[in-house]
Design a protein around this motif. Structure first.
Motif, PDB file in Angstrom:
ATOM      1  N   LYS A  77       0.833  -1.204   0.000  1.00  0.00           N
ATOM      2  CA  LYS A  77       0.000   0.000   0.000  1.00  0.00           C
ATOM      3  C   LYS A  77       0.866   1.253   0.000  1.00  0.00           C
ATOM      4  N   GLN A  78       1.971   1.200   0.702  1.00  0.00           N
ATOM      5  CA  GLN A  78       2.895   2.324   0.725  1.00  0.00           C
ATOM      6  C   GLN A  78       3.468   2.572  -0.672  1.00  0.00           C
ATOM      7  N   ILE A  79       3.823   1.501  -1.384  1.00  0.00           N
ATOM      8  CA  ILE A  79       4.361   1.646  -2.733  1.00  0.00           C
ATOM      9  C   ILE A  79       3.320   2.254  -3.667  1.00  0.00           C
ATOM     10  N   LYS A  80       2.075   1.774  -3.571  1.00  0.00           N
ATOM     11  CA  LYS A  80       1.018   2.318  -4.434  1.00  0.00           C
ATOM     12  C   LYS A  80       0.779   3.792  -4.148  1.00  0.00           C
ATOM     13  N   SER A  81       0.789   4.151  -2.873  1.00  0.00           N
ATOM     14  CA  SER A  81       0.599   5.558  -2.528  1.00  0.00           C
ATOM     15  C   SER A  81       1.750   6.402  -3.058  1.00  0.00           C
ATOM     16  N   THR A  82       2.944   5.851  -3.000  1.00  0.00           N
ATOM     17  CA  THR A  82       4.101   6.570  -3.540  1.00  0.00           C
ATOM     18  C   THR A  82       3.960   6.757  -5.046  1.00  0.00           C
ATOM     19  N   ARG A  83       3.457   5.733  -5.735  1.00  0.00           N
ATOM     20  CA  ARG A  83       3.243   5.846  -7.185  1.00  0.00           C
ATOM     21  C   ARG A  83       2.176   6.903  -7.483  1.00  0.00           C
ATOM     22  N   ASN A  84       1.138   6.954  -6.668  1.00  0.00           N
ATOM     23  CA  ASN A  84       0.113   7.980  -6.868  1.00  0.00           C
ATOM     24  C   ASN A  84       0.696   9.377  -6.679  1.00  0.00           C
ATOM     25  N   MET A  85       1.576   9.504  -5.707  1.00  0.00           N
ATOM     26  CA  MET A  85       2.226  10.793  -5.500  1.00  0.00           C
ATOM     27  C   MET A  85       3.052  11.181  -6.720  1.00  0.00           C
ATOM     28  N   GLN A  86       3.724  10.222  -7.320  1.00  0.00           N
ATOM     29  CA  GLN A  86       4.522  10.501  -8.505  1.00  0.00           C
ATOM     30  C   GLN A  86       3.642  10.858  -9.697  1.00  0.00           C
ATOM     31  N   ALA A  87       2.469  10.217  -9.799  1.00  0.00           N
ATOM     32  CA  ALA A  87       1.556  10.528 -10.898  1.00  0.00           C
ATOM     33  C   ALA A  87       0.984  11.938 -10.783  1.00  0.00           C
ATOM     34  N   LEU A  88       0.944  12.456  -9.562  1.00  0.00           N
ATOM     35  CA  LEU A  88       0.403  13.801  -9.333  1.00  0.00           C
ATOM     36  C   LEU A  88       1.446  14.889  -9.482  1.00  0.00           C
ATOM     37  N   GLN A  89       2.682  14.513  -9.799  1.00  0.00           N
ATOM     38  CA  GLN A  89       3.747  15.506  -9.878  1.00  0.00           C
ATOM     39  C   GLN A  89       3.451  16.627 -10.873  1.00  0.00           C
ATOM     40  N   PRO A  90       2.967  16.337 -12.103  1.00  0.00           N
ATOM     41  CA  PRO A  90       2.677  17.446 -13.023  1.00  0.00           C
ATOM     42  C   PRO A  90       1.618  18.408 -12.488  1.00  0.00           C
ATOM     43  N   LYS A  91       0.555  17.862 -11.858  1.00  0.00           N
ATOM     44  CA  LYS A  91      -0.478  18.728 -11.296  1.00  0.00           C
ATOM     45  C   LYS A  91       0.067  19.548 -10.131  1.00  0.00           C
ATOM     46  N   MET A  92       0.920  18.935  -9.331  1.00  0.00           N
ATOM     47  CA  MET A  92       1.530  19.679  -8.226  1.00  0.00           C
ATOM     48  C   MET A  92       2.398  20.815  -8.751  1.00  0.00           C
ATOM     49  N   LYS A  93       3.129  20.540  -9.818  1.00  0.00           N
ATOM     50  CA  LYS A  93       3.984  21.568 -10.387  1.00  0.00           C
ATOM     51  C   LYS A  93       3.150  22.721 -10.939  1.00  0.00           C
ATOM     52  N   ALA A  94       2.005  22.395 -11.557  1.00  0.00           N
ATOM     53  CA  ALA A  94       1.119  23.439 -12.074  1.00  0.00           C
ATOM     54  C   ALA A  94       0.566  24.309 -10.937  1.00  0.00           C
ATOM     55  N   ILE A  95       0.214  23.661  -9.833  1.00  0.00           N
ATOM     56  CA  ILE A  95      -0.280  24.417  -8.672  1.00  0.00           C
ATOM     57  C   ILE A  95       0.809  25.311  -8.109  1.00  0.00           C
ATOM     58  N   GLN A  96       2.029  24.822  -8.059  1.00  0.00           N
ATOM     59  CA  GLN A  96       3.136  25.633  -7.557  1.00  0.00           C
ATOM     60  C   GLN A  96       3.390  26.836  -8.443  1.00  0.00           C
ATOM     61  N   GLU A  97       3.311  26.644  -9.759  1.00  0.00           N
ATOM     62  CA  GLU A  97       3.535  27.762 -10.668  1.00  0.00           C
ATOM     63  C   GLU A  97       2.394  28.778 -10.587  1.00  0.00           C
ATOM     64  N   ARG A  98       1.185  28.289 -10.393  1.00  0.00           N
ATOM     65  CA  ARG A  98       0.028  29.184 -10.383  1.00  0.00           C
ATOM     66  C   ARG A  98      -0.051  30.007  -9.108  1.00  0.00           C
ATOM     67  N   TYR A  99       0.294  29.373  -7.972  1.00  0.00           N
ATOM     68  CA  TYR A  99       0.183  30.065  -6.674  1.00  0.00           C
ATOM     69  C   TYR A  99       1.555  30.201  -6.015  1.00  0.00           C
ATOM     70  N   LYS A 100       2.582  30.488  -6.810  1.00  0.00           N
ATOM     71  CA  LYS A 100       3.925  30.575  -6.230  1.00  0.00           C
ATOM     72  C   LYS A 100       4.094  31.785  -5.311  1.00  0.00           C
ATOM     73  N   SER A 101       3.250  32.795  -5.458  1.00  0.00           N
ATOM     74  CA  SER A 101       3.333  33.963  -4.589  1.00  0.00           C
ATOM     75  C   SER A 101       2.413  33.866  -3.375  1.00  0.00           C
ATOM     76  N   ASP A 102       1.572  32.838  -3.337  1.00  0.00           N
ATOM     77  CA  ASP A 102       0.634  32.664  -2.227  1.00  0.00           C
ATOM     78  C   ASP A 102       0.829  31.262  -1.661  1.00  0.00           C
ATOM     79  N   LYS A 103       1.661  31.127  -0.647  1.00  0.00           N
ATOM     80  CA  LYS A 103       1.978  29.827  -0.074  1.00  0.00           C
ATOM     81  C   LYS A 103       0.774  29.189   0.611  1.00  0.00           C
ATOM     82  N   GLN A 104      -0.065  29.986   1.232  1.00  0.00           N
ATOM     83  CA  GLN A 104      -1.236  29.431   1.912  1.00  0.00           C
ATOM     84  C   GLN A 104      -2.206  28.829   0.909  1.00  0.00           C
TER      85      GLN A 104
END
Length: 436
Positions: A59-86
């Protein structure tokens, strides 16, 4: 520590029972009062617990894979709200909730085995105090107190006084040397386990809270175990060192055989797979075929490691199929396989070559346009056979005088200069009444 261990006293009976059962087996081999019998019983307890925790590890491995699959979306969120950390943190938590991903899942095996850890600590503390606990009766208690691991009693601690160590029939120097070495090995194995996870099995192209969490654990956990280790009995240090070594080996296997997409471990694995395909001409093993199948299904969403793998297949003359197999062909296009083959740039021409290429088509077109006109001239003259002699006589007379080309043929005459030379257009015959 004793207070925390007492909270898990309900599990001390099954833990002590398991230890006693293993002690019967190893006691028959090494002797019931030896450190090998009791030490290997604790090691076997660890192995049994970790085998039971394999589903949590999956289960830990699967969750880690899900985290890796979300990397592009996380990067988009970081770029969009890079000035607003909250706002960035809120969007990250929202994404975790929508996808059912838990960034703290990497701690599940540790949390699951914590009750067994504290229960074992409670059992060893009772042995050190000379108290029976669980299924350990008086004879087993006496046997456990006599057991030494490299000269250190099973229930001795680094912080024990000389009198407490002497009561266990050992020297303070031996206890502190053995416990210090085991604490260093325990902390080093914990650090190496986290480090190989961070350096080899994480996509470093995207910085996410998950990566920050892993980096924090890499430095915090060894320090915590080093500080707490001085209060652990030797038997607990054996337990924790064994579970760290198990975790390290288990993680090395996962990294080598099923690496995280986009990591250095995946690049190494795909290069080994490419070498195997080149040598044998096929994908060997169902697990490898499944990996190739998954990469083929990604299409244009492949990462740099996967694109490099397909380019290598193309150069070797192979093409990956949707079922995970490969076929060999004479000419394969990297784009058709999802590769990233670079388009070759044309060679740079000199100024003279560029000028020649500009004039060459014009001359060709001029020749094509002028030739039909030249061919039509005799055709028009052939329509009057009866005046052929008269016309020839006039042409001979007119040849002595310079003639002005007609307007209709002036363009073709000028164009003919760039082709096969200057050509005169068709001459209009003069009227018989005109003077010569």
């Amino acid at each position: 520590m004793d207070t925390i261990a007492s909270l898990f006293s309900f599990i001390t009976w099954p833990v002590s029972w398991v230890i006693v059962q293993f002690h019967k087996v190893y006691g028959a081999i090494f002797g019931p009062d030896t450190g090998w019998a009791w030490g290997l019983s604790i090691v076997s307890l660890v192995v049994l617990i970790r085998i039971c925790l394999i589903p949590l590890f999956v289960k830990q491995i699967k969750s880690t894979r899900n985290m890796q699959a979300l990397q592009p979306k996380m990067k988009a969120i970081q770029e969009r709200y890079k000035s607003d950390k909250q706002r960035q943190s809120e969007e990250m938590m929202k994404l975790y909730k929508e996808t059912g991903t838990n960034p703290l899942s990497s701690c599940l095996p540790i949390l699951a085995q914590s009750p067994f850890f504290f229960a074992l600590y409670h059992v060893l503390s009772a042995i050190a105090s000379g108290k029976t606990i669980g299924v350990i009766d008086e004879p087993l208690l006496a046997s456990a107190r006599q057991a030494h691991i490299f000269g250190a009693p099973l229930a001795a601690k680094f912080t024990d006084s000389a009198a407490e160590v002497a009561a266990l029939d050992a020297s303070l120097t031996s206890v502190r040397i053995v416990t210090a070495v085991m604490i260093v090995m325990m902390s080093a194995s914990q650090f190496f386990t986290q480090r190989q996870l961070m350096m080899k099995n994480v996509d470093l192209s995207v910085k996410t809270p998950y990566m920050q969490q892993q980096k924090m654990l890499m430095y915090i956990f060894p320090v915590i175990f080093a500080v707490m280790g001085i209060n652990f009995p030797v038997g607990v240090l054996v337990y924790w060192l064994t579970t760290n070594v198990w975790t390290m080996g288990q993680q090395m296997y996962v990294i080598n055989q099923n690496p995280t997409p986009g990591s250095k471990a995946q690049d190494s694995y795909l290069q080994r797979l490419l070498k195997s395909i080149t040598q044998h001409g096929e994908v060997r093993g169902r697990r490898r075929k499944n990996i190739v199948k998954v990469i083929v299904a990604k299409g244009g969403d492949r990462n740099e490691n996967e694109r490099r793998f397909f380019v290598g297949l193309s150069k070797a003359g192979y093409a990956a199929q949707a079922d995970g197999t490969v076929i060999k062909g004479d000419t394969l296009v990297a784009e058709a396989e999802g590769g990233a083959a670079k388009r070759q740039q044309p060679k740079r021409q000199t100024k003279a070559q560029r000028q020649a290429s500009v004039h060459q088509p014009v001359a060709k077109d001029t020749e094509e346009d002028s030739e039909p006109a030249a061919e039509e001239a005799p055709t028009s003259l052939e329509k009057k056979p009866q005046d052929q002699a008269t016309t020839e006589a006039k042409d001979e007379t007119q040849a002595d005088k310079p003639q002005r080309p007609s307007r209709a043929n002036s363009g073709s005459s000028r164009q003919g200069k760039s082709g096969q030379g200057q050509r005169k257009g068709q001459q209009r015959p003069k009227h018989p009444s005109s003077k010569k």
